[in-house]
Design a protein around this motif. Sequence first.
Motif, PDB file in Angstrom:
ATOM      1  N   UNK A 224       0.822  -1.212   0.000  1.00  0.00           N
ATOM      2  CA  UNK A 224       0.000   0.000   0.000  1.00  0.00           C
ATOM      3  C   UNK A 224       0.857   1.263   0.000  1.00  0.00           C
ATOM      4  N   UNK A 225       1.909   1.268   0.807  1.00  0.00           N
ATOM      5  CA  UNK A 225       2.780   2.451   0.866  1.00  0.00           C
ATOM      6  C   UNK A 225       3.531   2.639  -0.452  1.00  0.00           C
ATOM      7  N   UNK A 226       3.998   1.540  -1.047  1.00  0.00           N
ATOM      8  CA  UNK A 226       4.701   1.642  -2.326  1.00  0.00           C
ATOM      9  C   UNK A 226       3.765   2.172  -3.406  1.00  0.00           C
ATOM     10  N   UNK A 227       2.568   1.586  -3.486  1.00  0.00           N
ATOM     11  CA  UNK A 227       1.620   2.015  -4.512  1.00  0.00           C
ATOM     12  C   UNK A 227       1.212   3.468  -4.291  1.00  0.00           C
ATOM     13  N   UNK A 228       1.003   3.848  -3.043  1.00  0.00           N
ATOM     14  CA  UNK A 228       0.661   5.239  -2.762  1.00  0.00           C
ATOM     15  C   UNK A 228       1.753   6.191  -3.202  1.00  0.00           C
ATOM     16  N   UNK A 229       3.000   5.821  -2.948  1.00  0.00           N
ATOM     17  CA  UNK A 229       4.118   6.668  -3.376  1.00  0.00           C
ATOM     18  C   UNK A 229       4.216   6.725  -4.892  1.00  0.00           C
TER      19      UNK A 229
ATOM     20  N   UNK B 249       7.116   7.149   0.661  1.00  0.00           N
ATOM     21  CA  UNK B 249       8.430   6.519   0.783  1.00  0.00           C
ATOM     22  C   UNK B 249       9.471   7.419   0.128  1.00  0.00           C
ATOM     23  N   UNK B 250      10.082   8.251   0.932  1.00  0.00           N
ATOM     24  CA  UNK B 250      11.044   9.226   0.427  1.00  0.00           C
ATOM     25  C   UNK B 250      12.212   8.550  -0.276  1.00  0.00           C
ATOM     26  N   UNK B 251      12.695   7.431   0.266  1.00  0.00           N
ATOM     27  CA  UNK B 251      13.846   6.755  -0.342  1.00  0.00           C
ATOM     28  C   UNK B 251      13.502   6.183  -1.709  1.00  0.00           C
ATOM     29  N   UNK B 252      12.258   5.727  -1.894  1.00  0.00           N
ATOM     30  CA  UNK B 252      11.837   5.233  -3.205  1.00  0.00           C
ATOM     31  C   UNK B 252      11.801   6.381  -4.209  1.00  0.00           C
ATOM     32  N   UNK B 253      11.228   7.508  -3.809  1.00  0.00           N
ATOM     33  CA  UNK B 253      11.178   8.664  -4.710  1.00  0.00           C
ATOM     34  C   UNK B 253      12.580   9.121  -5.082  1.00  0.00           C
ATOM     35  N   UNK B 254      13.489   9.141  -4.119  1.00  0.00           N
ATOM     36  CA  UNK B 254      14.863   9.562  -4.406  1.00  0.00           C
ATOM     37  C   UNK B 254      15.557   8.569  -5.337  1.00  0.00           C
ATOM     38  N   UNK B 255      15.355   7.276  -5.094  1.00  0.00           N
ATOM     39  CA  UNK B 255      16.003   6.280  -5.949  1.00  0.00           C
ATOM     40  C   UNK B 255      15.547   6.368  -7.390  1.00  0.00           C
ATOM     41  N   UNK B 256      14.244   6.597  -7.593  1.00  0.00           N
ATOM     42  CA  UNK B 256      13.749   6.732  -8.955  1.00  0.00           C
ATOM     43  C   UNK B 256      14.226   8.039  -9.580  1.00  0.00           C
ATOM     44  N   UNK B 257      14.410   9.073  -8.753  1.00  0.00           N
ATOM     45  CA  UNK B 257      14.992  10.319  -9.259  1.00  0.00           C
ATOM     46  C   UNK B 257      16.411  10.078  -9.759  1.00  0.00           C
ATOM     47  N   UNK B 258      17.162   9.282  -9.035  1.00  0.00           N
ATOM     48  CA  UNK B 258      18.530   8.960  -9.452  1.00  0.00           C
ATOM     49  C   UNK B 258      18.513   8.180 -10.758  1.00  0.00           C
ATOM     50  N   UNK B 259      17.601   7.216 -10.871  1.00  0.00           N
ATOM     51  CA  UNK B 259      17.512   6.438 -12.110  1.00  0.00           C
ATOM     52  C   UNK B 259      17.173   7.330 -13.292  1.00  0.00           C
ATOM     53  N   UNK B 260      16.258   8.237 -13.114  1.00  0.00           N
ATOM     54  CA  UNK B 260      15.925   9.166 -14.197  1.00  0.00           C
ATOM     55  C   UNK B 260      17.095  10.061 -14.546  1.00  0.00           C
ATOM     56  N   UNK B 261      17.824  10.500 -13.526  1.00  0.00           N
ATOM     57  CA  UNK B 261      18.945  11.407 -13.778  1.00  0.00           C
ATOM     58  C   UNK B 261      20.001  10.761 -14.652  1.00  0.00           C
TER      59      UNK B 261
END
Length: 759
Positions: A56-61, A385-397
């Motif tokens: 639920x937390x992952x999907x919400x993020x 999930x702040x760490x998930x958002x940051x990790x995907x930001x890194x992947x996009x970068x």
Amino acid sequence: MSLGPVPPPVNGSVGPLERGLAVLRELARLAAHEGRTAIRPGDLVRGTGLARSVVDRVVGTLQQLGYVRLDGRDVGLTVRLMELGNAYLAASGLPAALGPFAERLADGLDESVSVAVPDGDGVRFVVQATRRRTMSLAFRIGDLLPAERCAPGALFATEWSAPTWAAWRARRAADPLDTAFPAVPPRHRAAADADFETRVKEAAHDGWALDDQLIEPGLVAVSVPVRDVTGRIACAVNVVSHTSRHDVASLRAAVLGPLCAEVPAMEAALAAPPPPRPWPSAADAGGGPFAEASGLPPGRPSGPGRAGQDPGPRGSAGPSGASGLSVGPPQGRGGLAGASDGVAGTPGDVVPGASATAGAAGGVRATVGEDPARVAKRELGAGFLQSLARGLAVLRALGAAGGGAPGEAGAAGRAQGEAGTPSRDHDRGKADAARDGARGEAGRARDGRGEAWAAGGSARGEVRAARDGAPGESGAARGVAQGEGRAAGDHERGEARAARGRAGAGAAGNAAEGGHGGLTLSAVAEATGLPRATARRSLLTLVALGYAEADGRAFRPLPRVLELGYAPLADLTFTEIAQPHMRELVRTVQESASLAVLDGGDIRYVARVPTVRIMSVNITIGTRFPAYATSMGRVLLAGLDADARAASMAGLQPEPLTRRTVTSVPELVRVVERAAADGYALVDEELEEGLRSLAVPVRDADGRVVAALNLATHAGRGTAESARHDLLPALRATAARIEADLATASAHHPLGAGERVGA
């Protein structure tokens, strides 16, 4: 495979990022295997083994980031998820460098041509130029094929290491019928491993490989390798046909010579830095279903070139401008976070360069220098999930390693500037000039003659010299080619790496593999606004999971990123992309929405979402109306270039459809010019008594008007001014979100099924 030492992780891997990627993989698997557009959270729990509260937390993020859409409790992928795959495609440089060659070969050979890359013991397609025939086989960009069932796989296996061979044998033993590969039909019986091993030896000896109906009866293919500056195989170019046209021997005789003749120029294109461009164009890639839907031939400009405002840094407009997701506090175990995926109003201010997390809170505002994920965490609480958002930001970068600005950034920039700014005309001029320059470069690349052939021969000679030389000299030559683009092999590696780092930070570097370099940790931290330690943990987690590799100090995304939903999303058509946004618009304003294209002197409806009212507008897909009497028609006529618009208006013979219909051609010319200036058109009871319609243009990634979006209402529900005031902001916001998704979906290939490999 990592080409350099990878330092040990600091404080372990990033757990939320691992779990988030696991959920995305399962979503993509269910969408690819079963064609499911709506997936229950319980399915994700069973598929990932994660607790329901974690899912639920992952999907919400992911919903707040705009990567999934919630319909009640069902979860579906959104087009914006493709920006992760676009990061790999941009960083690899393969679509930009080899796309023109694939198109030219497909035209000359009259067969479908594709470019494939190795992914472990599998093969993924990343470029496709198809011939449209009734008998065709469909493979999507990002689809994974078993190496033993396609011609490129035999070529890639000539360079496999012992661990890769061991992994291949283990996979074959566990899944002898290839049931884990939804892109190919399952086998009826297992094939002997020795068959593939024999074909690999033949490919190593011949320098090319054949596919004689390995994937499916009737399909034949010929594949040749394209090498990087180190002499390793970077990709394979594949020509596909059908046994109704060729057997494998006649196909080899017909295409092998032209294929091999293009290889030197292709290798030179891979080694060269890519030309800068504002964003990719679907038309430049050959049109496809989107061009067909617009009613215009491929390559024909349909608008005044409002390529939009200067897109600025990658993603500077932020996903919030593209998705406009509504924000609510994440819910508990009983419900998924942020279930109301509504149409928002004004996008929030976003930190430039931190695009991947900017949409985390839809309207959450961040000040310059502030980590957007931290802002979203503060606003949304523990459910985000702040760490998930940051990790995907890194992947996009990491996509910045490719040097070209992504299409979605340009469209998102247009979404924020839709209402107009004082500098819009100036920015538009800069964007047009940059695009024209990029097209000139692309034209020279497509020509492939003269200097391109000479450069190709020279580059190939240098490649062979480096390949035949000592390993140390080869490595030095690779570093120099990355950093400085020179052929001298005696420069110091440190100098080359420094130059490569500067190029990567500026999003214009070359690479050892595929002509593009990675980004250093410092460059990633700068691009995302994250602390170096945080960016490093995300990078090392991505490396450990196989989504990135480390080459010395630089990091690059790997083809496995494409497994995150790219293939099923790449198959979406123009109308399929637009309809979810239209449904949200209708739910918000409670009026019927339609999408139409220009078809001669008429408009033709291609998508429609009705509202539920006792008295509503009833129009079906395919309905045609005269363009001069409709709001969508006037918007579409306004989007034509000056000559096409004048020709269309000169041929008009308007008839009065109601007592309000404008039938004077000079007056219609003024009305259309006003629609072009205003960016919308309102038609009040000119098509039918009591019907009022408001329309805005929908533009492709080049800024050309390709469709019109409208809301239709009964004139008795208010005045024309109240309709303009109440409906136009939501209508424009929806059009901007559709444009952003169109740009994302067409960033590296045409929309819909046009990119499929087929005979």
